[in-house]
Design a protein around this motif. Structure first.
Motif, PDB file in Angstrom:
ATOM      1  N   LYS A 295      56.334 -16.489  26.075  1.00 32.90           N
ATOM      2  CA  LYS A 295      57.535 -16.054  26.208  1.00 32.90           C
ATOM      3  C   LYS A 295      57.672 -16.636  23.610  1.00 32.90           C
ATOM      4  CE  LYS A 295      62.111 -16.978  26.891  1.00 32.90           C
ATOM      5  NZ  LYS A 295      63.367 -17.406  27.845  1.00 32.90           N
TER       6      LYS A 295
ATOM      7  N   LYS B  64      59.480 -16.761  20.160  1.00 35.45           N
ATOM      8  CA  LYS B  64      61.175 -16.503  19.194  1.00 35.45           C
ATOM      9  C   LYS B  64      61.206 -15.630  18.224  1.00 35.45           C
ATOM     10  CE  LYS B  64      65.104 -18.863  17.814  1.00 35.45           C
ATOM     11  NZ  LYS B  64      65.621 -20.324  18.230  1.00 35.45           N
TER      12      LYS B  64
ATOM     13  N   ASP C 141      65.596  -8.473  13.933  1.00 34.69           N
ATOM     14  CA  ASP C 141      65.716  -9.112  15.582  1.00 34.69           C
ATOM     15  C   ASP C 141      65.963 -10.736  15.746  1.00 34.69           C
ATOM     16  OD1 ASP C 141      65.884  -6.215  16.969  1.00 34.69           O
ATOM     17  OD2 ASP C 141      64.437  -6.173  16.560  1.00 34.69           O
ATOM     18  N   LYS C 142      65.663 -11.498  14.529  1.00 32.10           N
ATOM     19  CA  LYS C 142      65.669 -12.720  14.268  1.00 32.10           C
ATOM     20  C   LYS C 142      66.559 -12.620  15.500  1.00 32.10           C
ATOM     21  CE  LYS C 142      66.181 -15.591  10.691  1.00 32.10           C
ATOM     22  NZ  LYS C 142      66.387 -15.931   9.635  1.00 32.10           N
TER      23      LYS C 142
ATOM     24  N   LYS D  79      65.997 -14.034  18.313  1.00 33.63           N
ATOM     25  CA  LYS D  79      65.590 -13.029  19.901  1.00 33.63           C
ATOM     26  C   LYS D  79      64.338 -13.619  21.075  1.00 33.63           C
ATOM     27  CE  LYS D  79      67.693  -7.998  20.032  1.00 33.63           C
ATOM     28  NZ  LYS D  79      67.473  -6.968  20.094  1.00 33.63           N
ATOM     29  N   GLU D  80      64.342 -14.164  21.721  1.00 30.24           N
ATOM     30  CA  GLU D  80      63.494 -14.691  22.810  1.00 30.24           C
ATOM     31  C   GLU D  80      63.298 -13.382  23.949  1.00 30.24           C
ATOM     32  OE1 GLU D  80      64.435 -18.322  24.077  1.00 30.24           O
ATOM     33  OE2 GLU D  80      64.888 -19.009  22.427  1.00 30.24           O
ATOM     34  N   ALA D  81      61.431 -13.398  23.987  1.00 31.09           N
ATOM     35  CA  ALA D  81      61.048 -12.285  24.985  1.00 31.09           C
ATOM     36  C   ALA D  81      60.217 -12.495  24.853  1.00 31.09           C
ATOM     37  CB  ALA D  81      62.018 -10.638  24.802  1.00 31.09           C
TER      38      ALA D  81
ATOM     39  N   LYS E 253      61.712  -5.187  24.047  1.00 29.33           N
ATOM     40  CA  LYS E 253      63.368  -5.497  23.293  1.00 29.33           C
ATOM     41  C   LYS E 253      63.381  -5.644  21.844  1.00 29.33           C
ATOM     42  CE  LYS E 253      64.613  -5.262  28.547  1.00 29.33           C
ATOM     43  NZ  LYS E 253      65.813  -5.683  28.704  1.00 29.33           N
ATOM     44  N   VAL E 254      62.097  -5.752  21.490  1.00 29.41           N
ATOM     45  CA  VAL E 254      62.019  -6.485  19.818  1.00 29.41           C
ATOM     46  C   VAL E 254      61.482  -4.940  19.168  1.00 29.41           C
ATOM     47  CG1 VAL E 254      61.185  -7.194  18.179  1.00 29.41           C
ATOM     48  CG2 VAL E 254      62.329  -8.243  20.501  1.00 29.41           C
TER      49      VAL E 254
ATOM     50  N   GLU F   2      59.058   0.301  22.023  1.00 25.68           N
ATOM     51  CA  GLU F   2      58.693  -1.298  20.839  1.00 25.68           C
ATOM     52  C   GLU F   2      57.594  -0.956  20.093  1.00 25.68           C
ATOM     53  OE1 GLU F   2      59.221  -1.348  24.390  1.00 25.68           O
ATOM     54  OE2 GLU F   2      60.504  -2.683  25.110  1.00 25.68           O
TER      55      GLU F   2
END
Length: 106
Positions: free
Chosen positions: A11, A13, A19-20, A22-24, A40-41, A63
């Protein structure tokens, strides 16, 4: 080839870019290019040619990779974006959080 501390399934950040914040989860790691594909980034539109499986063709969202320096791993213990320290225990390399000192790899 540079060494990357971020692996598939981590995971992260996003630190910079559109997309600054966002965590994914990392879907793919590309160490030869120093890039990662994050869920999704950095979504871009891609034109698809008509094929036998997809006779219509069209435009799809996919992506795109982003540079590994633009993401930071999120520690599962302290829930903060952090850097990684690597220590050897019993002949294995284990990644540790620099902020709380807990192991990231179980």
């Amino acid at each position: 080839m540079a060494k990357m501390n971020i692996k598939k399934g981590d995971k992260v950040k996003v630190l910079t870019g559109k997309d600054k914040g966002k965590e994914a989860v990392v879907l793919r790691a590309l160490p030869q290019n120093e890039r990662v594909v994050v869920e999704k980034v950095n979504v871009v539109k891609k034109a698809l040619r008509p094929t036998q499986q997809n006779p219509q063709g069209g435009i799809s969202s996919v992506e795109a990779p982003i540079h590994v320096s633009n993401v930071a791993i999120v520690c599962p213990e302290c829930k903060q974006a952090t850097r990684i320290a690597i220590k050897r225990e019993d002949g294995k390399k284990i990644r540790y959080c620099k902020k709380c000192g807990k192991a990231i790899d179980k």
